[in-house]
Scaffold this active site. Structure first.
Site, PDB file in Angstrom:
ATOM      1  N   PHE A   7      -8.322  21.282 -24.431  1.00 46.42           N
ATOM      2  CA  PHE A   7      -8.599  19.860 -24.524  1.00 46.42           C
ATOM      3  C   PHE A   7      -9.801  19.585 -23.630  1.00 46.42           C
ATOM      4  O   PHE A   7      -9.981  20.224 -22.585  1.00 46.42           O
ATOM      5  CB  PHE A   7      -7.403  18.964 -24.148  1.00 46.42           C
ATOM      6  CG  PHE A   7      -7.767  17.522 -24.343  1.00 46.42           C
ATOM      7  CD1 PHE A   7      -7.908  17.012 -25.616  1.00 46.42           C
ATOM      8  CD2 PHE A   7      -8.062  16.705 -23.265  1.00 46.42           C
ATOM      9  CE1 PHE A   7      -8.333  15.701 -25.819  1.00 46.42           C
ATOM     10  CE2 PHE A   7      -8.478  15.393 -23.458  1.00 46.42           C
ATOM     11  CZ  PHE A   7      -8.612  14.888 -24.740  1.00 46.42           C
ATOM     12  N   THR A   8     -10.625  18.615 -24.033  1.00 46.02           N
ATOM     13  CA  THR A   8     -11.928  18.393 -23.391  1.00 46.02           C
ATOM     14  C   THR A   8     -11.847  18.252 -21.862  1.00 46.02           C
ATOM     15  O   THR A   8     -12.452  19.040 -21.137  1.00 46.02           O
ATOM     16  CB  THR A   8     -12.581  17.131 -23.989  1.00 46.02           C
ATOM     17  OG1 THR A   8     -11.657  16.045 -23.886  1.00 46.02           O
ATOM     18  CG2 THR A   8     -12.927  17.340 -25.462  1.00 46.02           C
ATOM     19  N   LYS A  33      -0.661   7.524 -23.453  1.00 43.02           N
ATOM     20  CA  LYS A  33      -0.282   7.867 -24.836  1.00 43.02           C
ATOM     21  C   LYS A  33       1.218   7.610 -25.013  1.00 43.02           C
ATOM     22  O   LYS A  33       1.621   6.461 -25.126  1.00 43.02           O
ATOM     23  CB  LYS A  33      -0.657   9.320 -25.135  1.00 43.02           C
ATOM     24  CG  LYS A  33      -2.150   9.535 -25.376  1.00 43.02           C
ATOM     25  CD  LYS A  33      -2.953   9.645 -24.126  1.00 43.02           C
ATOM     26  CE  LYS A  33      -4.308  10.239 -24.331  1.00 43.02           C
ATOM     27  NZ  LYS A  33      -5.104  10.215 -23.087  1.00 43.02           N
ATOM     28  N   TYR A  36       0.837  -1.202   0.000  1.00 41.35           N
ATOM     29  CA  TYR A  36       0.000   0.000   0.000  1.00 41.35           C
ATOM     30  C   TYR A  36       0.874   1.256   0.000  1.00 41.35           C
ATOM     31  O   TYR A  36       0.549   2.246  -0.660  1.00 41.35           O
ATOM     32  CB  TYR A  36      -0.920   0.004   1.225  1.00 41.35           C
ATOM     33  CG  TYR A  36      -1.942   1.119   1.158  1.00 41.35           C
ATOM     34  CD1 TYR A  36      -3.167   0.909   0.530  1.00 41.35           C
ATOM     35  CD2 TYR A  36      -1.657   2.378   1.670  1.00 41.35           C
ATOM     36  CE1 TYR A  36      -4.088   1.934   0.420  1.00 41.35           C
ATOM     37  CE2 TYR A  36      -2.580   3.414   1.571  1.00 41.35           C
ATOM     38  CZ  TYR A  36      -3.802   3.187   0.945  1.00 41.35           C
ATOM     39  OH  TYR A  36      -4.701   4.204   0.834  1.00 41.35           O
TER      40      TYR A  36
HETATM   41  N1  F0G Z   1      -4.510  15.828 -22.361  1.00 34.91           N
HETATM   42  C1  F0G Z   1      -4.525  15.435 -23.646  1.00 34.91           C
HETATM   43  C2  F0G Z   1      -3.834  16.264 -24.670  1.00 34.91           C
HETATM   44  C3  F0G Z   1      -5.212  14.275 -24.000  1.00 34.91           C
HETATM   45  O1  F0G Z   1      -5.224  13.898 -25.274  1.00 34.91           O
HETATM   46  C4  F0G Z   1      -5.873  13.512 -22.999  1.00 34.91           C
HETATM   47  C5  F0G Z   1      -6.630  12.319 -23.342  1.00 34.91           C
HETATM   48  C6  F0G Z   1      -5.808  13.960 -21.674  1.00 34.91           C
HETATM   49  C7  F0G Z   1      -5.115  15.117 -21.401  1.00 34.91           C
HETATM   50  C8  F0G Z   1      -6.516  13.224 -20.566  1.00 34.91           C
HETATM   51  O2  F0G Z   1      -5.841  12.065 -20.269  1.00 34.91           O
HETATM   52  O3  F0G Z   1      -7.447  10.236 -20.882  1.00 34.91           O
HETATM   53  O4  F0G Z   1      -5.493   9.813 -19.377  1.00 34.91           O
HETATM   54  O5  F0G Z   1      -7.414  11.138 -18.566  1.00 34.91           O
HETATM   55  N2  F0G Z   1      -6.960  12.054 -24.517  1.00 34.91           N
HETATM   56  C9  F0G Z   1      -7.655  10.867 -24.988  1.00 34.91           C
HETATM   57  C10 F0G Z   1      -7.838  10.987 -26.473  1.00 34.91           C
HETATM   58  C11 F0G Z   1      -8.886  10.549 -24.260  1.00 34.91           C
HETATM   59  O6  F0G Z   1      -8.470  10.092 -27.032  1.00 34.91           O
HETATM   60  O7  F0G Z   1      -7.337  11.936 -27.083  1.00 34.91           O
HETATM   61  P1  F0G Z   1      -6.619  10.746 -19.741  1.00 34.91           P
END
Ligand code: F0G
Length: 463
Positions: A130-131, A264, A78
């Site tokens: 980014f979303t 990634k 842990y």
């Molecule tokens: N920042 C970037 C530029 C990303 O592309 C992503 C995720 C995240 C942050 C968030 O990371 O998914 O590990 O929580 N991108 C994925 C995509 C979902 O399909 O582009 P995460």
């Protein structure tokens, strides 16, 4: 050894295949049923219904035999896991940051960072949203302001560093809001929503200088920074002879910390981290992580996952690896261009982006051209892509109106070390077939809209 000896002629992969996973082919009738029951949203398809899965490069990479061997060395204590030490060392060695807070994935790190630094009314400038990143900034009370160069919004402008920050715009945002209202500058490398476009080292250096002038922090989204480092090696004067590893270290050195999705560049199926150089901030983050993720020595990952990521990081910065990775994306992009299909130029690091606006001039953004194209592509061949247009952009937090992004794209995202050149050929042929049928596209209407990050779970019906 001379350059000619060390460099292979083609981008051919520096690995061979040891384990394979069978793929399933489907009939057109099966796909029609599948996409209808998925509400015309490729996120809602079952993976078994997909032939070549280019939804995302996130968590979909193949691990190496070394990484799998590392999984057996998982220290699942842990507290104080050895794998945490190995991960911390890998991040310090290749990214150069002092402190590491592990998180379950990138958005876990974004959550912690936003919660620590952003207060209601703050303004966060960044090179395109980014979303998940923007949503965490907004949930913490901030407003994201886009300061990417205007050319990034035009799919046809070919620039080597289309992800760059517009420095004049950044300074204007800082002086208008006042430096006290800017918790940090949100810098992405590469820029996902712009089409996987890189920032130049020169630009990052100047962002740093501007931040210093106003006493601001720069936080890097390092999710695909290795790919960015490769583009710097290929395109920026003075970097051709440097290793990608050295370029990555320099890039990070101009920033105060990073959020990272290890899924990634990091070559793992799950994991991420928050890096910081400031001791007091680290103290706060390592305290906050125990509330939302897990203890500060695992943060939502198992020991074996941390080990796989430590090894994956070292593999990810090898010049041969990254050259083959981006080389495969460029191969697909060039094939698609040969068929005359409009894509975002130049070809990005992790994906080829189809320009749905140009492909379907008959559709308005309210008819969701990119969503329509992703569904059409799946119907043609079982290739799964992702919408990156008005659905992904969501609604304005204040007015409730749709954000209407200039870019209305379908992303063909290439997992690392997974698909072959023949898979890329099939994908390009399928894109060409969907393109040939473009005149028949009628668009979609949204019949179910989730409140957060709607693109993941929204449902549609054909118009
Ligand atoms: N920042 C970037 C530029 C990303 O592309 C992503 C995720 C995240 C942050 C968030 O990371 O998914 O590990 O929580 N991108 C994925 C995509 C979902 O399909 O582009 P995460």
């Amino acid at each position: 050894m001379s350059d000619a000896e060390t460099r292979r002629r083609s981008w051919a992969e520096p690995w061979k295949i040891k384990v394979v996973e069978p793929l399933k082919m489907t009939t057109r009738a099966q796909r029609e049923e599948a996409i209808a029951s998925a509400g015309y949203n490729t996120f809602l398809l079952r993976s078994e219904e997909v032939y070549i899965d280019l939804l995302t490069d996130s968590g979909t990479s193949a691990m190496s035999d070394r990484q799998w061997a590392g999984m057996m060395l998982g220290d699942e204590a842990y507290a104080g896991s050895k794998n945490f030490e190995n991960l911390s060392e890998a991040v310090a060695k290749y990214y150069g940051y002092r402190y590491l807070v592990p998180t379950h994935q990138g958005r876990g790190a974004e959550h912690l960072l936003s919660k620590m630094l952003i207060r209601a009314g703050d303004v966060v400038p960044g090179n395109m949203y980014f979303t998940t990143t923007r949503l965490h900034q907004e949930l913490a009370g901030g407003t994201f302001v886009d300061v990417i160069i205007p050319e990034a919004h035009d799919p046809n402008v070919e620039l080597p560093f289309k992800g760059n920050v517009d420095l004049a715009k950044l300074e204007e945002v800082i002086t208008t809001a006042g430096p006290a209202r800017i918790p940090y500058i949100s810098l992405a490398a590469t820029v996902n929503m712009a089409g996987g476009q890189p920032v130049s080292m020169e630009n990052v250096r100047r962002v740093r200088a501007l931040a210093d002038q106003y006493g601001l922090r720069v936080m890097l989204d390092a999710t695909r920074a290795v790919e960015n480092a490769y583009f710097i090696q290929r395109r920026e004067a003075g970097y051709a002879e440097k290793t990608v590893a050295a370029i990555l270290r320099e890039l990070c050195s101009y920033t105060d910390g990073c959020t990272m999705s290890g899924k990634k560049d990091g070559l793992v199926n799950i994991g991420g981290w928050l890096s910081l150089n400031d001791a007091a901030l680290y103290e706060e983050a390592s305290n906050l992580v125990v509330v939302y993720e897990g203890l500060h020595t695992y943060g939502g990952m198992s020991g074996r996952d941390m080990e796989a990521m430590a090894i994956g990081i070292a593999e990810s910065v090898q010049d041969d690896h990254i050259r083959a990775r981006v080389g495969q994306v460029e191969y697909l992009g060039r094939k698609i261009m040969e068929y005359g299909v409009p894509i975002v130029k130049p070809i990005g690091g992790h994906a080829v982006y189809l320009d749905a606006r140009a492909i379907y001039p008959q559709l308005t953004q309210d008819e969701f051209p990119a969503q329509t194209l992703a569904a059409a592509l799946y119907l043609d061949s079982g290739v799964r892509a992702m919408e990156r247009g008005v659905v992904s952009a969501g609604r304005d937090a204040k007015t409730g109106e749709h954000h209407y992004p200039k870019l209305e794209l379908v992303r063909l995202t290439i997992p690392r070390r997974v698909y072959t050149q023949a898979h890329m050929d099939v994908t390009a042929e399928s894109v060409a077939a969907a393109y040939d049928a473009r005149a028949g596209a009628r668009g979609l209407r949204m019949v179910h809209e989730p409140k957060y990050l709607r693109f993941f779970q929204a449902r549609f019906e054909p118009l």
